[in-house]
Scaffold this motif. Structure first.
Motif, PDB file in Angstrom:
ATOM      1  N   UNK A   1      38.407  45.812  -8.130  1.00 21.48           N
ATOM      2  CA  UNK A   1      39.677  46.481  -8.436  1.00 21.48           C
ATOM      3  C   UNK A   1      40.845  45.512  -8.319  1.00 21.48           C
ATOM      4  N   UNK A   2      40.825  44.684  -7.280  1.00 24.97           N
ATOM      5  CA  UNK A   2      41.888  43.694  -7.100  1.00 24.97           C
ATOM      6  C   UNK A   2      41.904  42.684  -8.255  1.00 24.97           C
ATOM      7  N   UNK A   3      40.726  42.216  -8.661  1.00 24.66           N
ATOM      8  CA  UNK A   3      40.630  41.251  -9.770  1.00 24.66           C
ATOM      9  C   UNK A   3      41.145  41.861 -11.070  1.00 24.66           C
ATOM     10  N   UNK A   4      40.865  43.147 -11.279  1.00 26.80           N
ATOM     11  CA  UNK A   4      41.356  43.820 -12.482  1.00 26.80           C
ATOM     12  C   UNK A   4      42.863  44.003 -12.435  1.00 26.80           C
ATOM     13  N   UNK A   5      43.403  44.302 -11.259  1.00 30.72           N
ATOM     14  CA  UNK A   5      44.842  44.517 -11.111  1.00 30.72           C
ATOM     15  C   UNK A   5      45.650  43.242 -11.313  1.00 30.72           C
TER      16      UNK A   5
ATOM     17  N   UNK B   1      35.468  38.756 -19.438  1.00 30.15           N
ATOM     18  CA  UNK B   1      36.568  37.973 -19.977  1.00 30.15           C
ATOM     19  C   UNK B   1      37.623  38.932 -20.500  1.00 30.15           C
ATOM     20  N   UNK B   2      38.866  38.668 -20.151  1.00 31.97           N
ATOM     21  CA  UNK B   2      39.985  39.507 -20.577  1.00 31.97           C
ATOM     22  C   UNK B   2      40.272  39.273 -22.059  1.00 31.97           C
ATOM     23  N   UNK B   3      40.392  40.346 -22.810  1.00 29.43           N
ATOM     24  CA  UNK B   3      40.666  40.296 -24.252  1.00 29.43           C
ATOM     25  C   UNK B   3      41.868  41.176 -24.549  1.00 29.43           C
ATOM     26  N   UNK B   4      42.625  40.790 -25.556  1.00 32.27           N
ATOM     27  CA  UNK B   4      43.736  41.618 -26.007  1.00 32.27           C
ATOM     28  C   UNK B   4      43.160  42.740 -26.866  1.00 32.27           C
ATOM     29  N   UNK B   5      43.373  43.984 -26.461  1.00 33.08           N
ATOM     30  CA  UNK B   5      42.790  45.113 -27.178  1.00 33.08           C
ATOM     31  C   UNK B   5      43.822  45.957 -27.913  1.00 33.08           C
ATOM     32  N   UNK B   6      45.015  45.422 -28.145  1.00 33.77           N
ATOM     33  CA  UNK B   6      46.076  46.186 -28.807  1.00 33.77           C
ATOM     34  C   UNK B   6      45.674  46.565 -30.227  1.00 33.77           C
ATOM     35  N   UNK B   7      45.193  45.597 -31.003  1.00 31.52           N
ATOM     36  CA  UNK B   7      44.795  45.877 -32.395  1.00 31.52           C
ATOM     37  C   UNK B   7      43.635  46.855 -32.440  1.00 31.52           C
TER      38      UNK B   7
ATOM     39  N   UNK C   1      41.325  54.149 -21.748  1.00 31.86           N
ATOM     40  CA  UNK C   1      42.565  53.406 -21.949  1.00 31.86           C
ATOM     41  C   UNK C   1      43.363  53.199 -20.661  1.00 31.86           C
ATOM     42  N   UNK C   2      43.447  54.158 -19.745  1.00 30.62           N
ATOM     43  CA  UNK C   2      44.185  53.906 -18.501  1.00 30.62           C
ATOM     44  C   UNK C   2      43.450  52.968 -17.530  1.00 30.62           C
ATOM     45  N   UNK C   3      42.157  52.779 -17.723  1.00 29.36           N
ATOM     46  CA  UNK C   3      41.356  51.951 -16.829  1.00 29.36           C
ATOM     47  C   UNK C   3      41.577  50.475 -17.157  1.00 29.36           C
ATOM     48  N   UNK C   4      41.938  49.647 -16.176  1.00 29.33           N
ATOM     49  CA  UNK C   4      42.154  48.228 -16.465  1.00 29.33           C
ATOM     50  C   UNK C   4      40.872  47.510 -16.901  1.00 29.33           C
ATOM     51  N   UNK C   5      39.732  48.114 -16.668  1.00 25.49           N
ATOM     52  CA  UNK C   5      38.455  47.512 -17.061  1.00 25.49           C
ATOM     53  C   UNK C   5      38.305  47.474 -18.587  1.00 25.49           C
ATOM     54  N   UNK C   6      39.038  48.321 -19.316  1.00 25.80           N
ATOM     55  CA  UNK C   6      38.908  48.348 -20.777  1.00 25.80           C
ATOM     56  C   UNK C   6      39.487  47.092 -21.418  1.00 25.80           C
ATOM     57  N   UNK C   7      40.227  46.307 -20.667  1.00 28.12           N
ATOM     58  CA  UNK C   7      40.793  45.055 -21.189  1.00 28.12           C
ATOM     59  C   UNK C   7      39.770  43.916 -21.140  1.00 28.12           C
TER      60      UNK C   7
END
Length: 164
Positions: free
Chosen positions: A26-30, A133-139, A100-106
């Motif tokens: 959780x800390x790593x995601x935050x 790996x963190x990815x931009x998921x806006x598109x 979408x509210x979960x930081x894991x979805x990034x």
């Protein structure tokens, strides 16, 4: 504060147990680390399954939305259009509410060997860590939400046209 390049959730057992691993994740995601290496196998597998389920909902929403658009230009058969459009709309809605509210979805599970070579795997105690790996998921979100809304609008229009 700069985002850390990578964080490692180590598999070190003491009196705290699995709750400590989850708190570290959780800390790593935050803190929005670019790469998260998860050594505890159970936590890594659960996280990978959660991400896979979100990916499944996204892909289903996109494919059903595209199918609705394609089929609706060829036919007016509601028994084909309505299930496709509603499936796209429901999957996008579930993704919006649950993922979408979960930081894991990034994050996405990384399996590229060239990416693994850049990580300090020699510091790990686990032989099979899960790497996120963190990815931009806006598109991605714009795509599946737009397709879901368009397919639902087509369904409504086809039903309206049939009964008016």
């Amino acid at each position: 504060m700069a985002k850390p390049e990578y964080l490692i959730i180590r598999e070190v057992y003491d009196q705290s147990g699995d709750e400590e691993f989850e708190a570290e994740l959780d800390h790593a995601l935050e803190v929005e680390s670019n790469t998260i290496v998860i050594e505890p196998l159970q936590l890594g597998l659960e996280t990978a399954r959660w991400i896979s389920l979100g990916n499944f909902l996204h892909k289903t929403a996109v494919l059903c939305g595209l199918s609705t658009l394609a089929v609706s230009t060829r036919t007016d058969k509601l028994y084909i259009i309505i299930p496709l459009g509603c499936t796209s709309f429901v999957c996008a809605g579930v993704y919006l509410i649950s993922w979408q509210p979960d930081p894991c979805c990034k994050y996405q599970v990384e399996s590229d060997p060239t990416m693994m070579d850049r990580l300090p795997l020699h510091k790990l105690s686990s032989t099979s860590p899960i790497v996120l790996v963190r990815k931009d998921d806006t598109r991605r979100k714009i795509l599946h939400n737009s397709l879901a809304l368009m397919s639902f609008a087509i369904c409504c229009w086809k039903v309206y046209s049939l009964y008016s």
